[in-house]
Design an enzyme around this catalytic site. Sequence first.
Site, PDB file in Angstrom:
ATOM      1  N   ASP A   8       0.883  -1.155   0.000  1.00 48.99           N
ATOM      2  CA  ASP A   8       0.000   0.000   0.000  1.00 48.99           C
ATOM      3  C   ASP A   8       0.935   1.222   0.000  1.00 48.99           C
ATOM      4  OD1 ASP A   8      -2.284   1.688   0.414  1.00 48.99           O
ATOM      5  OD2 ASP A   8      -1.801   1.725   2.554  1.00 48.99           O
ATOM      6  N   ASP A  10      -0.170   5.036   0.923  1.00 46.36           N
ATOM      7  CA  ASP A  10      -0.479   6.027   1.955  1.00 46.36           C
ATOM      8  C   ASP A  10      -0.464   5.396   3.338  1.00 46.36           C
ATOM      9  OD1 ASP A  10      -0.979   8.151   0.076  1.00 46.36           O
ATOM     10  OD2 ASP A  10      -2.903   7.206  -0.386  1.00 46.36           O
ATOM     11  N   GLY A  45      -7.659   3.746   3.187  1.00 45.89           N
ATOM     12  CA  GLY A  45      -7.651   2.728   2.144  1.00 45.89           C
ATOM     13  C   GLY A  45      -8.858   2.786   1.223  1.00 45.89           C
ATOM     14  N   ARG A  48     -11.779   7.650  -3.195  1.00 45.07           N
ATOM     15  CA  ARG A  48     -12.214   9.029  -2.977  1.00 45.07           C
ATOM     16  C   ARG A  48     -13.731   9.161  -2.841  1.00 45.07           C
ATOM     17  NH1 ARG A  48      -9.899  13.028  -7.346  1.00 45.07           N
ATOM     18  NH2 ARG A  48      -8.030  11.794  -6.842  1.00 45.07           N
ATOM     19  N   SER A 117      -5.211   5.262  -4.352  1.00 44.60           N
ATOM     20  CA  SER A 117      -5.095   6.684  -4.686  1.00 44.60           C
ATOM     21  C   SER A 117      -4.768   6.955  -6.150  1.00 44.60           C
ATOM     22  CB  SER A 117      -4.010   7.333  -3.823  1.00 44.60           C
ATOM     23  OG  SER A 117      -3.807   8.669  -4.240  1.00 44.60           O
ATOM     24  N   ASN A 119      -3.504   9.559  -6.951  1.00 43.89           N
ATOM     25  CA  ASN A 119      -2.275  10.353  -6.865  1.00 43.89           C
ATOM     26  C   ASN A 119      -1.049   9.477  -6.595  1.00 43.89           C
ATOM     27  OD1 ASN A 119      -3.385  13.195  -6.997  1.00 43.89           O
ATOM     28  ND2 ASN A 119      -4.569  12.395  -5.276  1.00 43.89           N
ATOM     29  N   ASP A 171      -1.737  -0.354   6.142  1.00 51.21           N
ATOM     30  CA  ASP A 171      -1.948   0.347   7.416  1.00 51.21           C
ATOM     31  C   ASP A 171      -3.438   0.496   7.730  1.00 51.21           C
ATOM     32  OD1 ASP A 171      -2.355   2.251   5.310  1.00 51.21           O
ATOM     33  OD2 ASP A 171      -2.341   3.824   6.833  1.00 51.21           O
TER      34      ASP A 171
HETATM   35  C1  BG6 Z   1      -5.972   5.669  -0.190  1.00 52.55           C
HETATM   36  C2  BG6 Z   1      -6.044   6.463   1.081  1.00 52.55           C
HETATM   37  O1  BG6 Z   1      -4.661   5.216  -0.377  1.00 52.55           O
HETATM   38  O2  BG6 Z   1      -6.341   6.472  -1.313  1.00 52.55           O
HETATM   39  C3  BG6 Z   1      -7.413   7.115   1.237  1.00 52.55           C
HETATM   40  O3  BG6 Z   1      -5.798   5.594   2.179  1.00 52.55           O
HETATM   41  C4  BG6 Z   1      -7.744   7.925  -0.010  1.00 52.55           C
HETATM   42  O4  BG6 Z   1      -7.387   7.950   2.371  1.00 52.55           O
HETATM   43  C5  BG6 Z   1      -7.658   7.005  -1.234  1.00 52.55           C
HETATM   44  O5  BG6 Z   1      -9.046   8.480   0.084  1.00 52.55           O
HETATM   45  C6  BG6 Z   1      -7.976   7.727  -2.547  1.00 52.55           C
HETATM   46  O6  BG6 Z   1      -6.977   8.673  -2.821  1.00 52.55           O
HETATM   47  P1  BG6 Z   1      -7.104   9.768  -3.967  1.00 52.55           P
HETATM   48  O7  BG6 Z   1      -5.734  10.411  -3.988  1.00 52.55           O
HETATM   49  O8  BG6 Z   1      -7.397   9.068  -5.250  1.00 52.55           O
HETATM   50  O9  BG6 Z   1      -8.187  10.692  -3.578  1.00 52.55           O
HETATM   51 MG    MG Z   2      -2.904   3.136   3.491  1.00 52.73          MG
END
Ligand code: BG6
Ligand code: MG
Length: 219
Positions: A8, A10, A45, A48, A117, A119, A171
């Site tokens: 993972d 984040d 995890g 969005r 994510s 991102n 996590d």
């Molecule tokens: C996960 C995070 O990795 O990604 C979450 O733990 C987050 O908190 C999710 O909402 C989505 O991320 P993003 O950057 O696409 O909004």
């Molecule tokens: Mg995480």
Amino acid sequence: YPQAVIFDLDGVITDSAEHHFLAWQQLGQELSIPFDRQFNETLKGVNRMDSLERILSLGQANDRYSETEKTALAEKKNRYYVESIQHLTPQDVLPGIIDLLKDLRQNKIKIAMASASKNAQFVSERLEVDHYFDHIVDAATVEKSKPHPEVFLKAATAVGVAPTDCVGIEDAAAGVEAIKSAGMRAIAIGDADILNAADLVLTDTSKLSLTTLSGVFSK
Ligand code: BG6
Ligand code: MG
């Protein structure tokens, strides 16, 4: 040894889970839906749009917004988040992670990333860890949010390793559940009370090593 390790991002590779929390909290305040760290555990995890729905449902506000408005709210949170991660550097990689990535490479164990994510690629580049990964799953191609195993199964397929030969590192409770549903061994980083579904829970990333990984694998 496992044949592949699926990380993972984040909260495992870097502390960006904290940035997600602060960005959601800011949006929550604007919507008059305050929440604390305990509630935030249920967002970790989770992708969005699903995170937004969980926050709205906390405030019994799911029906208050149209789909267009919800998309705009999610984009707003993302702007807060993206702004806060602009200054990430390689120094923000959590303890023990680089050594582990190097050890895995040296032992020819596949390395993949299964982050929810969108991102993830950007963050990995800022941290300068992207080059260690054989595959980074593109979150935009994942339909079902963790705890569904889809993202972990996609990662395993991409590196050509059977789930039973993979270890996942997470996590989040939703992430550990996703790893276990995928038929993989799970190592969790954080609070053992929250992450008790994992095969092994470590207090922090500095405890990660090839030895801890193979230990959980030989169980
Ligand atoms: C996960 C995070 O990795 O990604 C979450 O733990 C987050 O908190 C999710 O909402 C989505 O991320 P993003 O950057 O696409 O909004
Ligand atoms: Mg995480």
